[in-house]
Design a protein around this motif. Structure first.
Motif, PDB file in Angstrom:
ATOM      1  N   ASP A   1       0.840  -1.197   0.000  1.00 16.21           N
ATOM      2  CA  ASP A   1       0.000   0.000   0.000  1.00 16.21           C
ATOM      3  C   ASP A   1       0.877   1.250   0.000  1.00 16.21           C
ATOM      4  O   ASP A   1       2.015   1.205   0.478  1.00 16.21           O
ATOM      5  CB  ASP A   1      -0.856  -0.034   1.277  1.00 16.21           C
ATOM      6  N   ASP A   2       0.351   2.347  -0.522  1.00 16.01           N
ATOM      7  CA  ASP A   2       1.051   3.635  -0.492  1.00 16.01           C
ATOM      8  C   ASP A   2       2.469   3.501  -1.050  1.00 16.01           C
ATOM      9  O   ASP A   2       3.416   4.101  -0.531  1.00 16.01           O
ATOM     10  CB  ASP A   2       1.137   4.194   0.943  1.00 16.01           C
ATOM     11  N   PHE A   3       2.588   2.701  -2.103  1.00 17.16           N
ATOM     12  CA  PHE A   3       3.925   2.367  -2.593  1.00 17.16           C
ATOM     13  C   PHE A   3       4.720   3.624  -2.958  1.00 17.16           C
ATOM     14  O   PHE A   3       4.215   4.515  -3.642  1.00 17.16           O
ATOM     15  CB  PHE A   3       3.847   1.434  -3.811  1.00 17.16           C
TER      16      PHE A   3
ATOM     17  N   ILE B   1      -0.172   2.339  -6.165  1.00 16.02           N
ATOM     18  CA  ILE B   1       0.479   3.646  -6.334  1.00 16.02           C
ATOM     19  C   ILE B   1      -0.194   4.637  -5.390  1.00 16.02           C
ATOM     20  O   ILE B   1      -1.419   4.795  -5.422  1.00 16.02           O
ATOM     21  CB  ILE B   1       0.346   4.152  -7.784  1.00 16.02           C
ATOM     22  N   ASP B   2       0.603   5.300  -4.564  1.00 16.49           N
ATOM     23  CA  ASP B   2       0.029   6.213  -3.577  1.00 16.49           C
ATOM     24  C   ASP B   2      -0.629   7.417  -4.238  1.00 16.49           C
ATOM     25  O   ASP B   2      -0.154   7.939  -5.252  1.00 16.49           O
ATOM     26  CB  ASP B   2       1.104   6.682  -2.589  1.00 16.49           C
ATOM     27  N   ARG B   3      -1.701   7.845  -3.617  1.00 17.22           N
ATOM     28  CA  ARG B   3      -2.490   8.990  -4.061  1.00 17.22           C
ATOM     29  C   ARG B   3      -1.651  10.258  -4.239  1.00 17.22           C
ATOM     30  O   ARG B   3      -1.884  11.051  -5.141  1.00 17.22           O
ATOM     31  CB  ARG B   3      -3.549   9.238  -2.984  1.00 17.22           C
TER      32      ARG B   3
ATOM     33  N   ALA C   1      -3.884   2.054  -9.068  1.00 17.99           N
ATOM     34  CA  ALA C   1      -3.681   3.439  -8.636  1.00 17.99           C
ATOM     35  C   ALA C   1      -4.779   3.808  -7.651  1.00 17.99           C
ATOM     36  O   ALA C   1      -5.953   3.530  -7.894  1.00 17.99           O
ATOM     37  CB  ALA C   1      -3.724   4.372  -9.841  1.00 17.99           C
ATOM     38  N   GLU C   2      -4.404   4.407  -6.519  1.00 14.12           N
ATOM     39  CA  GLU C   2      -5.420   4.822  -5.548  1.00 14.12           C
ATOM     40  C   GLU C   2      -5.569   6.336  -5.548  1.00 14.12           C
ATOM     41  O   GLU C   2      -4.664   7.058  -5.936  1.00 14.12           O
ATOM     42  CB  GLU C   2      -5.125   4.271  -4.146  1.00 14.12           C
ATOM     43  N   GLY C   3      -6.745   6.802  -5.154  1.00 13.78           N
ATOM     44  CA  GLY C   3      -6.991   8.239  -5.107  1.00 13.78           C
ATOM     45  C   GLY C   3      -7.214   8.841  -6.484  1.00 13.78           C
ATOM     46  O   GLY C   3      -6.916  10.009  -6.722  1.00 13.78           O
TER      47      GLY C   3
HETATM   48 MG    MG Z   1      -2.736   5.931   2.440  1.00 10.37          MG
END
Ligand code: MG
Ligand code: C2E
Ligand code: MG
Ligand code: MG
Length: 285
Positions: A179-181, A201-203, A235-237
């Motif tokens: 997470d939050d790579f 991939i972190d936001r 991809a997050e966010g």
């Molecule tokens: Mg986070």
């Protein structure tokens, strides 16, 4: 004059400090109570394959509805749960909730291929954790690939032997994601050694994409890294069409973010599933 203002400032700091301390202590007490009193609940955020438009999974995120304070952010209460050791009991409860929910959606003919659960260092380091995860899967008659454990780089750094901890899950067929790579301080070498199935991939890297050349390069590099390691990337966010287009152009097809949906309660998620893929779900019913 100067002396007295200095003293005032000092007492102001002292007051702030003791306020913060008593705030923490009161949250700590309340959190102990929360677990047994239905104040905690899990929300689910969809993960989408942009090529097919299909839901490929969800991330489970914990919420705390405090009777007086209202909704307390996990960014505030998870660190308290970690410091007090309560995270083990809470995390175990989350896993049970999530497995129960996947099984229920299955029974309703709603297809959620996988749910990702966030895991803290204390949980992963605890002797019983792997057995508990497997016990929940067995109890709800789920196969192990329905669950993904999300670990941050800082979690990995906290462990004496991250590889041994993670190997147990990999051997059991449970997926692991970082997470939050890119936001932690780990070296890339651990990716070679650890049995990881996905990078998130972190936001923060996406916030100024497209547009910020450096961030664009970082995002491209992470996607390339995942492809070369032959693991998944999400991809997050993701909040805008432009971000999603950029990801698509650079061969990242899995996305999670407000563009597709905020985290919502299980019932609302079920309604969302029926709405987004009604024909498929009707066939199953
Ligand atoms: Mg986070
Ligand atoms: P995370 O695992 O990195 O989760 C992603 C966070 O980004 C979530 O915040 C989610 O609501 C938020 N988010 C998702 N899409 C968007 C978007 O498009 N824009 C913006 N601005 N934000 C977006 P949330 O739910 O407040 O959770 C914060 C963190 O708390 C999580 O970060 C995770 O580290 C931790 N957490 C949440 N639930 C649990 C849990 O059950 N166990 C543990 N150990 N940690 C948890
Ligand atoms: Mg997460
Ligand atoms: Mg994250």
């Amino acid at each position: 004059q100067a002396k007295s203002s200095g003293r005032n400032r000092l007492s102001w700091y002292n007051r702030r400090l003791s306020e913060e301390l008593s705030e923490r202590v009161s949250l700590e007490r309340a959190l102990h109570r929360a677990l047994g009193h239905d104040e905690l609940f899990v929300v689910y955020q969809p993960q989408i394959d942009v090529l097919s438009g299909q839901i490929i999974g969800a991330e489970a995120l914990l919420r705390w509805q405090h009777p007086e304070r209202g909704l307390v952010s996990p960014a505030l209460f998870i660190p308290i749960a970690e410091k007090t050791g309560l995270i083990n009991a809470i995390g175990d409860w989350v896993l049970d909730q999530v497995c129960r929910q996947i099984a229920e959606w299955d029974q309703q003919g709603l297809n959620v291929p996988l749910v990702a659960v966030n895991v803290s260092a204390q949980q992963l380091g605890s002797e019983q954790f792997a057995d508990r995860v497997l016990a929940h899967l067995i109890h709800h008659q789920l196969s192990s690939e329905r669950l993904e454990l999300e670990l941050t780089e800082s979690v990995l750094m906290c462990l004496d032997d991250a590889n041994a901890c993670m190997r147990r899950f990999a051997d059991a067929g449970i997926r692991l994601a970082i997470d939050d790579f890119g936001t932690g301080f780990s070296s890339l070498a651990y990716l070679r050694a650890l049995p990881v199935q996905r990078l998130k991939i972190d936001r923060s890297f996406l916030m100024e994409v497209p547009g910020n050349r450096n961030d664009e390069s970082i995002v491209r590099a992470v996607i390339g890294l995942a492809h070369n390691l032959n693991i998944d990337v999400i991809a997050e966010g993701v909040e805008t069409e432009l971000q999603q287009q950029f990801l698509h152009q650079n061969h990242c097809y899995a996305v999670q973010g407000y563009l597709h949906g905020k985290p919502i309660k299980a019932n609302d998620f079920a309604a969302y599933l029926r709405r987004t893929s009604p024909s498929e779900n009707r066939l199953l019913r």
